[in-house]
Design a protein around this motif. Sequence first.
Motif, PDB file in Angstrom:
ATOM      1  N   SER A 104       0.826  -1.207   0.000  1.00 40.17           N
ATOM      2  CA  SER A 104       0.000   0.000   0.000  1.00 40.17           C
ATOM      3  C   SER A 104       0.862   1.259   0.000  1.00 40.17           C
ATOM      4  O   SER A 104       0.343   2.361  -0.048  1.00 40.17           O
ATOM      5  N   ASP A 171     -10.094  -6.489   0.463  1.00 35.98           N
ATOM      6  CA  ASP A 171      -9.809  -5.409   1.396  1.00 35.98           C
ATOM      7  C   ASP A 171     -10.069  -5.784   2.857  1.00 35.98           C
ATOM      8  O   ASP A 171      -9.127  -5.985   3.634  1.00 35.98           O
ATOM      9  N   THR A 175      -7.476  -6.566   5.889  1.00 30.72           N
ATOM     10  CA  THR A 175      -7.315  -5.397   6.753  1.00 30.72           C
ATOM     11  C   THR A 175      -7.550  -5.779   8.213  1.00 30.72           C
ATOM     12  O   THR A 175      -6.756  -5.446   9.099  1.00 30.72           O
ATOM     13  N   VAL A 199     -14.837  -4.502   9.140  1.00 30.02           N
ATOM     14  CA  VAL A 199     -13.406  -4.682   9.407  1.00 30.02           C
ATOM     15  C   VAL A 199     -13.188  -5.103  10.864  1.00 30.02           C
ATOM     16  O   VAL A 199     -12.381  -5.988  11.155  1.00 30.02           O
ATOM     17  N   ILE A 310      -6.228   0.297  12.224  1.00 28.96           N
ATOM     18  CA  ILE A 310      -6.573  -0.044  10.843  1.00 28.96           C
ATOM     19  C   ILE A 310      -7.744   0.787  10.349  1.00 28.96           C
ATOM     20  O   ILE A 310      -8.066   0.775   9.166  1.00 28.96           O
ATOM     21  N   GLN A 336      -2.289   1.256   5.938  1.00 28.50           N
ATOM     22  CA  GLN A 336      -3.275   0.751   4.995  1.00 28.50           C
ATOM     23  C   GLN A 336      -2.844  -0.689   4.725  1.00 28.50           C
ATOM     24  O   GLN A 336      -1.646  -0.970   4.626  1.00 28.50           O
ATOM     25  N   CYS A 337      -3.794  -1.569   4.561  1.00 31.76           N
ATOM     26  CA  CYS A 337      -3.444  -2.989   4.461  1.00 31.76           C
ATOM     27  C   CYS A 337      -2.595  -3.289   3.221  1.00 31.76           C
ATOM     28  O   CYS A 337      -2.863  -2.791   2.140  1.00 31.76           O
TER      29      CYS A 337
END
Lengths: 391, 309
Positions: A104, A171, A175, A199, A310, A336-337
């Motif tokens: 990222s 995502d 994440t 998330v 996160i 950011q993951c």
Amino acid sequence: MRANTWAGRNKVEVRDVPDPKILNNRDAIVRITSTAICGSDLHLVDGYVPTMQDGDILGHEFMGEVIEVGSGVPGDKLRVGDRVVVPFPIACGACGACAAELYSCCENTNPNAGISEKMFGHPTAGIFGYSHLTGGFAGGQAQYARVPFADVGPLKIESDLTDEQVLFLSDILPTGYMGAEMCDIQPSDVVAVWGAGPVGQFAMDSARVLGAAKVIAIDKEPYRLQMAERAGHIPVNFDEVDVRSTLLELTGGRGPDKCIDAVGMEATHGSAHIAAYDRVKQAVRSETERPHALRQAIMSCRSGGVVSVIGVYGGLMDKFPTGAWMNRSLTLRTGQCHVQRYMKPLLQRIERGEIDPTRIITHTLPLDQAEHGFDIFKNKQDNCEKIVLKP
Amino acid sequence: MSLGLGVAQLAAPDTVRRISGVDDSATSRTVVPLVGARELVHAAGLLTSRRKNVWAWTRVAGDAMDLTALAMAIAHRDGHRRRRLLAVTGAIAGITALDLLTAVRATQTSKTGSAPTARSARREREGGSMDLTATTTIRRPASEVYAFWRDLQNLPTFMAHLEQVRTTGDRTSHWSASAPFGSDVEWDAEITEETPGEKIAWRSTGDAKVPNAGTVRFVPAPDGVSTEVHVVLVYDIPGGAVGKAVAKYFGEEPHQQLDDDLRRFKQVLETGEVVRSDGAPWGKRARKEFPQRPAQPLSDAELEKGADA
């Protein structure tokens, strides 16, 4: 094709736009079969992330079938007909950041690196459908998408897993997993997760998979807390109880060993005077964050613990508790993951049944109802946790 | 101050309108960004011009316009909006007083402080030189990075303002760059010094309109894999009309342009080409990077027209 676009603050609109075409040799065009609305789309829609333009196609969680590949994509990497999940950060695979698996932070994929550099000090990777600050790439809430560096990012799905089982590899599952991994979880650890959105739920599941003794979910929406409780986590409703004293009670006065902020700048709740202070700063755009969850995580974490962030933050924060962070030996980890790093191992965990990504899906809508989807997701109506859109 | 206000009014007009209490008027939707644009003109003038007194007076004039507009708005508002408007008017009145003071002082200084002004006026007539430096790290061995640069014909693939570089001899080359309004700038150059894998230095020859020189050094990075690229460019900016054209041709931020050029250099060497997004589809066309088009695919017609669309 049809695509969901940003149409001004708090407004999205499904419109007819041109079909994507190959612009770079290593591009692929994907016909999208499933895409999702992400919590971080809300920061774009409500205007907290700058540099959005009327007509920008939204969406960074998507998967589908490859229908065209550029001349620079080797056949052993990707072919027409492949079924792929596309990671949200666009990574070149060749720069220093990619070599360190910090996808990222890719140094090559943001054509607007100059803007990003001014805001963040160094530029970050391009992201699909995520403002011009992250490159101005069209997103995936559409019938088709152009995927740059298609030989690096997309994960081929060769088994008969459903879209719903693998879509979130793009995502939110990685994440959430990275949030737990950054905590360096020990078998005796109590892990508290702020935010029981999608998330947060995956961060909780990951913390358990990684061996935590106890996982606590902090939110105010009863349906989200019930969802966490059904998965075996301990719910704490911050509308009903004082979070810090409840956490102390649950941990024998130590505080959680590891704290995960899965809220970011969508935090809704704070002590009255600090919230008023933040509101004034935000109104004149000298503070972009709503930092309540992060402040509370730092203040609650046990001495020597880890606070893993996160939730997405975009700019500048005021009243950051540096004193607590420094004097109590806290470790702060964030990012950011780096999705590309986690896709394959997490796919294996799904195949082995260790994580069930489908448990968070509450709504499946046609793409044309994206506006309604954003509305119920943002306002937490109709027990909305996660929406999958079908183009 | 102008810069801050201008950026706020352009970037978040709705917030500015809400704070000022004029969010109920459709006209304010147009007026607020226009006032913002005007503020940026003041800022640009104040920051770049040597005749700061003149620009300070433009601010006073702008304040007068704002106060008139606010007075009109107050006459039509009551309640919360009127209160917010009164507060904003108070603030603007304070700023006006400050601007007036600054303008008067600046005018007095420029009349009395003759020595520095005369010097700066002469410098403006005669032009001056501009030094630009930039650096990047590329994950390729120095020999490879050097070889790509040494083939000068490669430079236009990543340098936004270069149209073409044609090598005319072992050490000589002919360069052409685009300038606004279709005018091109051309010059000959020669390599003055080179150490394979380490350094290339060059300068323009003959009667180049914009005499220039440059050095690029290739230094192995501590990771043992990558190469640090350090570039220094020097331009002699002539005075008068040509100087102005040159300044425009380099855009507002030449440092930014050189940084972006090096970023594209890195992209070409590490990934094989200049990366394009839907919002910035033309890769190296600097003038097309701001303002951007929406992040959605180009139509066939747009694609066909290319970067000049």
